[in-house]
Design a protein around this motif. Sequence first.
Motif: not given
Length: 158
Positions: A130, A137, A150-152
């Motif tokens: 990603s 992130r 993972h997260k934005f």
Amino acid sequence: MENRYLQHFLYPSSLYVSKEPYVIKTILGSCVAICIWDKKLKFGGMNHYMLPNWNGNELASPKYGNIAIDKLIERMFYYGSNRKDLVAKIFGGGELLEARTGNSMLIGERNIRVARLMLEERNIPIVASSTGGKRGRKILFFSDTGEVRHKFLEKKVY
């Protein structure tokens, strides 16, 4: 699930490998993190670098992708890994500074390129990624399973 793990926050210009179950966490913008996991021995590690290539000045530190990637692979070998058992996941490389400076010099893109090139040259397959974009992130790497969450992050305007 995350609570049963020992935790390590990975700062920029560093790397961490553990044979014990850890959740390794980091925050990325234009930096890149590579998670390498040994699918046979069931352990892994992560690096977090800021710039693509060491220029021969200063200290050859994991601040630079070409140093950080080799150091991470060397550490995996030190703990008993064989190259054929390693897989990689790449994260980060966003272009977050563009709004502030008008010219980001595409550091994120160059960081991604060095990761892909070096892993390919070392015959370590990239099984997930990603990368790029305009947001940061948050990465959580589970060293015993190879799982990455993972997260934005919301983009902040400076």
